[in-house]
Design a protein around this motif. Sequence first.
Motif, PDB file in Angstrom:
ATOM      1  N   VAL A 128       0.685  -1.202   0.007  1.00  0.00           N
ATOM      2  CA  VAL A 128      -0.025   0.109   0.069  1.00  0.00           C
ATOM      3  C   VAL A 128       0.962   1.156  -0.123  1.00  0.00           C
ATOM      4  O   VAL A 128       0.482   2.342  -0.764  1.00  0.00           O
ATOM      5  CB  VAL A 128      -1.317  -0.247   1.278  1.00  0.00           C
ATOM      6  CG1 VAL A 128      -1.922  -0.954   1.159  1.00  0.00           C
ATOM      7  CG2 VAL A 128      -0.205  -0.212   2.504  1.00  0.00           C
ATOM      8  N   ALA A 129       1.833   1.232   0.598  1.00  0.00           N
ATOM      9  CA  ALA A 129       2.790   2.406   0.599  1.00  0.00           C
ATOM     10  C   ALA A 129       3.527   2.709  -0.727  1.00  0.00           C
ATOM     11  O   ALA A 129       3.663   3.723  -1.106  1.00  0.00           O
ATOM     12  CB  ALA A 129       4.240   2.031   1.688  1.00  0.00           C
TER      13      ALA A 129
ATOM     14  N   ILE B 239       0.946   4.387  -2.749  1.00  0.00           N
ATOM     15  CA  ILE B 239       0.787   5.836  -2.626  1.00  0.00           C
ATOM     16  C   ILE B 239       1.938   6.338  -3.242  1.00  0.00           C
ATOM     17  O   ILE B 239       1.681   7.455  -4.301  1.00  0.00           O
ATOM     18  CB  ILE B 239       1.303   6.151  -1.123  1.00  0.00           C
ATOM     19  CG1 ILE B 239      -0.146   5.581  -0.367  1.00  0.00           C
ATOM     20  CG2 ILE B 239       1.313   7.661  -0.799  1.00  0.00           C
ATOM     21  CD1 ILE B 239      -1.530   6.508  -0.464  1.00  0.00           C
TER      22      ILE B 239
ATOM     23  N   PHE C 181       2.097  10.836   5.084  1.00  0.00           N
ATOM     24  CA  PHE C 181       2.635   9.856   4.225  1.00  0.00           C
ATOM     25  C   PHE C 181       4.169   9.884   3.715  1.00  0.00           C
ATOM     26  O   PHE C 181       4.754   8.796   3.391  1.00  0.00           O
ATOM     27  CB  PHE C 181       1.700  10.111   2.923  1.00  0.00           C
ATOM     28  CG  PHE C 181       0.397   9.458   3.287  1.00  0.00           C
ATOM     29  CD1 PHE C 181       0.486   8.106   3.182  1.00  0.00           C
ATOM     30  CD2 PHE C 181      -0.498  10.354   3.711  1.00  0.00           C
ATOM     31  CE1 PHE C 181      -1.056   7.192   3.295  1.00  0.00           C
ATOM     32  CE2 PHE C 181      -1.847   9.954   3.977  1.00  0.00           C
ATOM     33  CZ  PHE C 181      -2.056   8.469   3.872  1.00  0.00           C
TER      34      PHE C 181
ATOM     35  N   LEU D  95       4.964   7.271   6.369  1.00  0.00           N
ATOM     36  CA  LEU D  95       4.579   5.963   5.857  1.00  0.00           C
ATOM     37  C   LEU D  95       5.700   5.364   5.004  1.00  0.00           C
ATOM     38  O   LEU D  95       6.277   4.254   5.033  1.00  0.00           O
ATOM     39  CB  LEU D  95       3.265   6.068   4.998  1.00  0.00           C
ATOM     40  CG  LEU D  95       2.607   4.875   4.431  1.00  0.00           C
ATOM     41  CD1 LEU D  95       2.033   4.040   5.580  1.00  0.00           C
ATOM     42  CD2 LEU D  95       1.908   5.084   3.212  1.00  0.00           C
ATOM     43  N   GLN D  96       6.218   6.216   4.049  1.00  0.00           N
ATOM     44  CA  GLN D  96       7.320   5.974   3.260  1.00  0.00           C
ATOM     45  C   GLN D  96       8.597   5.751   3.996  1.00  0.00           C
ATOM     46  O   GLN D  96       9.344   4.534   3.575  1.00  0.00           O
ATOM     47  CB  GLN D  96       7.770   6.871   2.115  1.00  0.00           C
ATOM     48  CG  GLN D  96       6.472   7.121   1.119  1.00  0.00           C
ATOM     49  CD  GLN D  96       6.039   5.849   0.509  1.00  0.00           C
ATOM     50  OE1 GLN D  96       7.025   5.175  -0.028  1.00  0.00           O
ATOM     51  NE2 GLN D  96       4.770   5.639   0.454  1.00  0.00           N
TER      52      GLN D  96
ATOM     53  N   ARG E 196       7.942   2.023   5.294  1.00  0.00           N
ATOM     54  CA  ARG E 196       8.398   1.117   4.290  1.00  0.00           C
ATOM     55  C   ARG E 196       9.699   0.870   3.901  1.00  0.00           C
ATOM     56  O   ARG E 196      10.127  -0.125   3.620  1.00  0.00           O
ATOM     57  CB  ARG E 196       7.434   1.478   2.953  1.00  0.00           C
ATOM     58  CG  ARG E 196       7.965   0.975   1.806  1.00  0.00           C
ATOM     59  CD  ARG E 196       7.563   1.739   0.407  1.00  0.00           C
ATOM     60  NE  ARG E 196       7.975   0.995  -0.599  1.00  0.00           N
ATOM     61  CZ  ARG E 196       8.104   1.648  -1.699  1.00  0.00           C
ATOM     62  NH1 ARG E 196       7.528   2.997  -2.026  1.00  0.00           N
ATOM     63  NH2 ARG E 196       8.753   1.187  -2.761  1.00  0.00           N
TER      64      ARG E 196
ATOM     65  N   MET F  56      -0.565   8.483  10.845  1.00  0.00           N
ATOM     66  CA  MET F  56      -1.778   8.032  10.117  1.00  0.00           C
ATOM     67  C   MET F  56      -2.949   8.539  10.517  1.00  0.00           C
ATOM     68  O   MET F  56      -3.401   8.662  11.697  1.00  0.00           O
ATOM     69  CB  MET F  56      -1.883   6.589   9.913  1.00  0.00           C
ATOM     70  CG  MET F  56      -0.749   5.844   9.598  1.00  0.00           C
ATOM     71  SD  MET F  56      -1.096   5.698   7.690  1.00  0.00           S
ATOM     72  CE  MET F  56       0.456   6.931   7.392  1.00  0.00           C
TER      73      MET F  56
ATOM     74  N   ALA G   3      -4.485   0.928   6.076  1.00  0.00           N
ATOM     75  CA  ALA G   3      -4.949   1.025   4.645  1.00  0.00           C
ATOM     76  C   ALA G   3      -6.384   2.081   4.276  1.00  0.00           C
ATOM     77  O   ALA G   3      -6.315   2.603   3.190  1.00  0.00           O
ATOM     78  CB  ALA G   3      -5.742  -0.316   4.366  1.00  0.00           C
TER      79      ALA G   3
ATOM     80  N   CYS H  79      -4.786   5.347   3.539  1.00  0.00           N
ATOM     81  CA  CYS H  79      -4.450   5.540   2.226  1.00  0.00           C
ATOM     82  C   CYS H  79      -5.614   5.918   1.377  1.00  0.00           C
ATOM     83  O   CYS H  79      -5.160   6.806   0.396  1.00  0.00           O
ATOM     84  CB  CYS H  79      -3.597   4.211   1.995  1.00  0.00           C
ATOM     85  SG  CYS H  79      -1.957   3.864   2.737  1.00  0.00           S
ATOM     86  N   THR H  80      -6.709   5.570   1.563  1.00  0.00           N
ATOM     87  CA  THR H  80      -7.773   6.035   0.878  1.00  0.00           C
ATOM     88  C   THR H  80      -7.950   7.442   1.071  1.00  0.00           C
ATOM     89  O   THR H  80      -8.552   8.080   0.247  1.00  0.00           O
ATOM     90  CB  THR H  80      -9.012   5.065   1.250  1.00  0.00           C
ATOM     91  OG1 THR H  80      -9.532   5.379   2.617  1.00  0.00           O
ATOM     92  CG2 THR H  80      -8.724   3.512   1.245  1.00  0.00           C
TER      93      THR H  80
ATOM     94  N   PHE I 178      -5.770   9.770   1.683  1.00  0.00           N
ATOM     95  CA  PHE I 178      -4.565  10.385   0.937  1.00  0.00           C
ATOM     96  C   PHE I 178      -5.036  10.395  -0.473  1.00  0.00           C
ATOM     97  O   PHE I 178      -5.036  11.434  -1.113  1.00  0.00           O
ATOM     98  CB  PHE I 178      -3.469   9.681   1.193  1.00  0.00           C
ATOM     99  CG  PHE I 178      -2.255  10.437   0.533  1.00  0.00           C
ATOM    100  CD1 PHE I 178      -1.588  11.390   0.819  1.00  0.00           C
ATOM    101  CD2 PHE I 178      -1.862   9.770  -0.658  1.00  0.00           C
ATOM    102  CE1 PHE I 178      -0.482  12.081   0.215  1.00  0.00           C
ATOM    103  CE2 PHE I 178      -0.939  10.457  -1.542  1.00  0.00           C
ATOM    104  CZ  PHE I 178      -0.171  11.424  -1.007  1.00  0.00           C
TER     105      PHE I 178
END
Length: 215
Positions: free
Chosen positions: A27-28, A31, A94, A97-98, A101, A126, A187, A190-191, A193
Amino acid sequence: MGTSANNADERRTIYANWILSQAFSEVARGIRESLEEAYFFLKIAKIHDGPMKADAFNALMRESRKEAQRAKFPDLIAKVNQGLTEALVFAAEFHSLQKVRNCLEHRGGTVGAQDADADGVLILSMPRIKLSYMRGTEEIELEPGCTVDPGDERKDVEIYSQRVTRTRAYRLGERITFTADEFQEIAFACTLFLGDLVAKLPKATPGDLKRGKLV
């Protein structure tokens, strides 16, 4: 028997966390790739002025995507923000988030010096939607499966929603883990974003595109 059972439980835990970590990375990555596509769209739409030959378009597409893929995540967000109607709301979240990841993919999920800040901590932030109601003067958050109990005779209870940020800290040397519920929340974030990104892409009519104009 006890040792075998413990080993089996440990293997299940390790396997479950591996699955969730792989899903998190996917998912990352999604994005990141969405931002790269947005960069490509903005670049093409900005310079397009009338018909373009296929070879020229394909060359421009390759170069634009190379630029997006080479850019570091904060720089990519900054480049995309320049072409949007408004700046993205969740840029800082985000970016975190990266960073998580990168830790999962390059260091097996164990926080290294490259991942941590000056205090030796890797922060994952998040956005989420918080639902709650009031029981007297106390705010009660609605959790999955809970029953609304207003604490009085009210039959109708007003439900409030607000966007908040949940933060989790991983210290230097700590292994990143997720539960299924935590991944579900990630998750959903992410939607949020992606919805923000799509809503802020400039709109254009066919005539605008011919003139290289976006509004």
